[in-house]
Design an enzyme around this catalytic site. Structure first.
Site, mmCIF file in Angstrom:
data_model
loop_
_atom_site.group_PDB
_atom_site.id
_atom_site.type_symbol
_atom_site.label_atom_id
_atom_site.label_comp_id
_atom_site.label_asym_id
_atom_site.label_seq_id
_atom_site.Cartn_x
_atom_site.Cartn_y
_atom_site.Cartn_z
ATOM 1 N N GLY A 125 -3.363 14.153 17.232
ATOM 2 C CA GLY A 125 -3.415 12.882 17.941
ATOM 3 C C GLY A 125 -4.752 12.564 18.559
ATOM 4 N NE ARG A 158 9.081 0.334 5.561
ATOM 5 C CZ ARG A 158 8.601 -0.890 5.329
ATOM 6 N NH1 ARG A 158 7.326 -1.033 4.980
ATOM 7 N NH2 ARG A 158 9.380 -1.957 5.429
ATOM 8 C CD GLU A 159 2.811 5.271 10.674
ATOM 9 O OE1 GLU A 159 4.002 5.112 11.076
ATOM 10 O OE2 GLU A 159 1.875 4.528 11.013
ATOM 11 C CD GLN A 185 -0.011 9.298 9.088
ATOM 12 O OE1 GLN A 185 0.233 9.804 10.170
ATOM 13 N NE2 GLN A 185 -0.840 8.279 8.965
ATOM 14 C CB THR A 186 3.417 9.698 2.865
ATOM 15 O OG1 THR A 186 4.625 10.022 3.568
ATOM 16 C CG2 THR A 186 2.963 10.885 2.018
ATOM 17 C CD GLU A 204 -3.924 7.559 6.222
ATOM 18 O OE1 GLU A 204 -4.891 6.829 6.500
ATOM 19 O OE2 GLU A 204 -2.872 7.591 6.909
ATOM 20 C CD GLU A 235 -2.977 0.947 2.335
ATOM 21 O OE1 GLU A 235 -3.587 -0.138 2.370
ATOM 22 O OE2 GLU A 235 -3.168 1.868 3.154
ATOM 23 C CG ASP A 281 -1.658 4.500 2.896
ATOM 24 O OD1 ASP A 281 -2.318 3.998 1.999
ATOM 25 O OD2 ASP A 281 -1.437 3.953 3.995
ATOM 26 C CG ASP A 303 -9.869 7.245 16.399
ATOM 27 O OD1 ASP A 303 -9.896 7.840 15.294
ATOM 28 O OD2 ASP A 303 -9.659 6.020 16.492
#
Length: 296
Positions: free
Chosen positions: A209, A139-140, A128-129, A115, A111, A113, A204
């Site tokens: 956060g 692996r953000e 965010q990837t 986001e 995947e 991403d 959430d």
């Protein structure tokens, strides 16, 4: 003269055949979708996905009853995909607009991403990837965008080749992940992936956060899409396509960032990156093996 003319005709015929074969070998990519309906399908809450401009654009809607999503009708193995997106404006805290590629497999998922994490009005929009390879993610990286992505459309792209993966914002690299299989690091290259997008509630975790909750008094929330562009090897499709070195994205110019791209990438990392899993010692006391490697 007659024999010479015949040889000329035969020669022209052979050249035509060879040209046709070469053309077949190089017809490896899908064209730009003409409308949303041709290349995508609604996957979730079709009454929250609205076509605009004859299907050339769409609007995603999030309210208290539902979010929504769509996906490509086909999967692809390598290439470049992009969309122009205008994100949720105003107070979008708790919302997530996602654009990603996914192998649609459970245990060994691949995947890629994007986001987009909603914000309280006046705060930067964070993207965010994340990268999953052979079922391993976490692996953000997070980058604060340097413009207001809700004021106008901007182009978000994923280029995926045998050599590297590049996440781009208006052709500026914000994330690069090189193929380091030679060093034992997983890299997605065996499974085709579909193209997905969703708009959903994630208060959430999405904004600070999870400290900033969604304000349903501001609903419904809208995100807009247009100019869907897919250049890749469709699966099922020609079996040699994913491994064809003549695909433009596999060319020498695309095996690494250009000097200008590398400069822009360093600028993003120095000025706009706010989180990198590689430096998060609370999660990774031992630095992940892919971190610190040359990703230029």
């Amino acid at each position: 003269m007659k024999g010479l003319r015949s040889l000329n005709v035969i020669g022209l015929f052979v050249i035509w055949i060879l040209s046709y074969v070469v053309a077949l070998c190089m017809v490896v990519v899908s064209g730009r979708p003409a409308t949303f309906l041709e290349d995508f399908r609604v996957t979730w809450a079709d009454n929250h996905v609205r076509q605009l401009d004859g299907g050339r654009g769409i609007q995603l809607v999030l309210d208290q009853s539902s979010g929504c999503g769509f996906a490509s009708r086909r999967q692809y193995l390598f290439g470049k995909v992009s969309m122009k997106i205008k994100l949720v404006p105003g107070d979008s805290a708790g919302t997530v607009t996602a654009f990603y590629m996914n192998s649609d497999t459970d245990t060994i998922r691949d995947e890629l991403d994007f986001e987009f994490l909603g914000n309280r009005s006046g705060q930067p929009y964070t993207v965010q990837t994340n990268i999953y390879a052979h079922g391993k993610g976490d692996r953000e990286q997070r980058v604060n965008l340097w413009f207001d992505p809700a004021a106008d459309f901007h182009t978000y792209s994923i280029r995926w080749t045998h050599s590297l993966i590049v996440f781009g914002v208006d052709d500026i690299p914000i994330r690069v992940y090189k193929n380091q299989e030679a060093k034992g690091i997983p890299y997605p290259k065996q499974q085709p992936m579909g193209i997905y997008s969703t708009l959903w509630e994630a208060d959430d975790w999405a904004t600070r956060g999870g400290l900033e909750k969604i304000d349903w008094n501001k609903a419904p929330f809208y995100a807009y899409y247009k100019d869907f562009d897919i250049e890749g090897c469709p699966v099922p499709g020609p079996a040699n396509c994913p491994w064809n070195p003549n695909n433009w994205w596999e060319g020498p110019a695309h095996r690494a960032l250009s000097p200008a791209q590398a400069k822009n990438y360093q600028w993003v990392k120095a000025n706009h990156m706010i989180y990198d899993y590689c430096t998060d010692k609370s999660r990774y006391p031992q630095t992940p093996p892919e971190c610190g490697l040359d990703n230029l």
